[in-house]
Design an enzyme around this catalytic site. Sequence first.
Site, mmCIF file in Angstrom:
data_model
loop_
_atom_site.group_PDB
_atom_site.id
_atom_site.type_symbol
_atom_site.label_atom_id
_atom_site.label_comp_id
_atom_site.label_asym_id
_atom_site.label_seq_id
_atom_site.Cartn_x
_atom_site.Cartn_y
_atom_site.Cartn_z
ATOM 1 N N HIS A 201 1.672 5.665 0.491
ATOM 2 C CA HIS A 201 2.631 4.730 -0.098
ATOM 3 C C HIS A 201 1.936 3.640 -0.907
ATOM 4 C CE1 HIS A 201 6.231 1.957 0.082
ATOM 5 N NE2 HIS A 201 6.818 3.116 -0.122
ATOM 6 N N LYS A 203 -0.025 1.539 -3.818
ATOM 7 C CA LYS A 203 0.185 1.403 -5.261
ATOM 8 C C LYS A 203 -0.863 0.438 -5.803
ATOM 9 C CE LYS A 203 4.697 1.174 -3.295
ATOM 10 N NZ LYS A 203 4.999 2.560 -3.223
ATOM 11 N N ASP A 208 -12.710 0.060 -14.193
ATOM 12 C CA ASP A 208 -14.134 -0.245 -14.399
ATOM 13 C C ASP A 208 -14.746 -0.968 -13.198
ATOM 14 O OD1 ASP A 208 -13.832 0.871 -16.899
ATOM 15 O OD2 ASP A 208 -13.654 -1.050 -17.936
ATOM 16 N N ASN A 218 5.834 1.472 -8.232
ATOM 17 C CA ASN A 218 5.426 2.874 -8.258
ATOM 18 C C ASN A 218 5.162 3.316 -9.694
ATOM 19 O OD1 ASN A 218 5.624 3.801 -5.431
ATOM 20 N ND2 ASN A 218 7.798 3.309 -5.641
ATOM 21 N N HIS A 416 12.385 -4.587 -4.888
ATOM 22 C CA HIS A 416 11.386 -3.742 -4.220
ATOM 23 C C HIS A 416 10.174 -4.553 -3.754
ATOM 24 C CE1 HIS A 416 8.736 0.066 -4.254
ATOM 25 N NE2 HIS A 416 9.724 0.314 -3.404
ATOM 26 N N PHE A 438 3.085 0.908 9.087
ATOM 27 C CA PHE A 438 1.816 0.362 9.557
ATOM 28 C C PHE A 438 1.093 1.299 10.515
ATOM 29 C CE2 PHE A 438 4.579 -3.136 8.379
ATOM 30 C CZ PHE A 438 3.757 -3.870 7.546
#
Length: 490
Positions: A201, A203, A208, A218, A416, A438
């Site tokens: 899940h 994101k 670099d 997402n 979200h 979790f």
Amino acid sequence: MKPKLMYQELKVPAEEPANELPMNEIEAWKAAEKKARWVLLVLILAVVGFGALMTQLFLWEYGDLHLFGPNQRPAPCYDPCEAVLVESIPEGLDFPNASTGNPSTSQAWLGLLAGAHSSLDIASFYWTLTNNDTHTQEPSAQQGEEVLRQLQTLAPKGVNVRIAVSKPSGPQPQADLQALLQSGAQVRMVDMQKLTHGVLHTKFWVVDQTHFYLGSANMDWRSLTQVKELGVVMYNCSCLARDLTKIFEAYWFLGQAGSSIPSTWPRFYDTRYNQETPMEICLNGTPALAYLASAPPPLCPSGRTPDLKALLNVVDNARSFIYVAVMNYLPTLEFSHPHRFWPAIDDGLRRATYERGVKVRLLISCWGHSEPSMRAFLLSLAALRDNHTHSDIQVKLFVVPADEAQARIPYARVNHNKYMVTERATYIGTSNWSGNYFTETAGTSLLVTQNGRGGLRSQLEAIFLRDWDSPYSHDLDTSADSVGNACRLL
């Protein structure tokens, strides 16, 4: 009469000649001795230099956690780190009384892509940057499509693009990933269902090994124009970026065929930076402490603080206020069968307001896919606000309005966000606040402690208060008719 003495000079026998070397041989011997000393010195220096080089390479490759005792703080990071909060504000959602807004998520992503020179690592849940999955002609998908186009240009320019994505449990659009593979990107699917019974899940992007994005968005066109998102971009912060890369490397390893979670992770994945020894950085010109946490615990190599432990530490150390903005809040293991009660976070919030008098504010999302059982748990928390207990806790629901056309877009029009801010700390994560996120699901969070006004913490506090005081936030006793059919919790 003295006797007459006769003195005779004694002759000392002549020394026999020594076996002396000719002068030219002596000089040759001295020259050879001098040369040998120089050769020995060079050899000693070479051995010492080689040892130092190998030590440096070892530390660079495998980390140096083992060199530090439990109470020793690692050296500070001297990078001029710059943090910028970025948001996706759904079309039609206006904050008329708010000050100048933050940069958009799409602007931040395109900027990171334009500045990528050597590498780009992306950890992601799923990919649908075009609106082919909805079979609509939605103009607001253009931002996502542009991000995909720019991503496809990187590998041909020599940028090493790696994508770790959650392996889908069922049919899911793969057109974006196929296009990126054809452009030269590398893609690995992480089977978290097999590994931990969860999903990937997370994101985040790392560019670099110097800049990164971490937040709620997402790889979905709706996350840029139809869903309310919040994240942070860290620029010129290689110390933290390299540490985030270690989390990505764990996903990359688990994306190999037949891989399993090691019982003990190799030192390559270890970190020195955690709740006990956070990284000392200069953030936006002021001193700060920062570290990255990860979930679930089996994906935490030595030194890595688990996400739940980090979150609870922020709650337990708050003395004035705790502001939380998260899509889902459930003190249960909602994806386990049978369902289990899981009060870890709930207990922490109740303790904070009841024992320490901390002001707690929860801004929970409400939309057509909200879990109905959330309402009972939220009402239970709100019931603590009582003159007899002196507990100061409030809960509101954030509803993103939608017109007729917007309402037809699937899985859109929702807040979200996944963050928390206190008078001391900032927590920006990628997980909803229920147990399985979790214990089984892969997620990452950035934690920053920074004093003073004008820093990352105060900026996040201002965003929360803007949303809390907006007309889109509703009390739990608000009439459902006043918000239409967009909310299942009223």
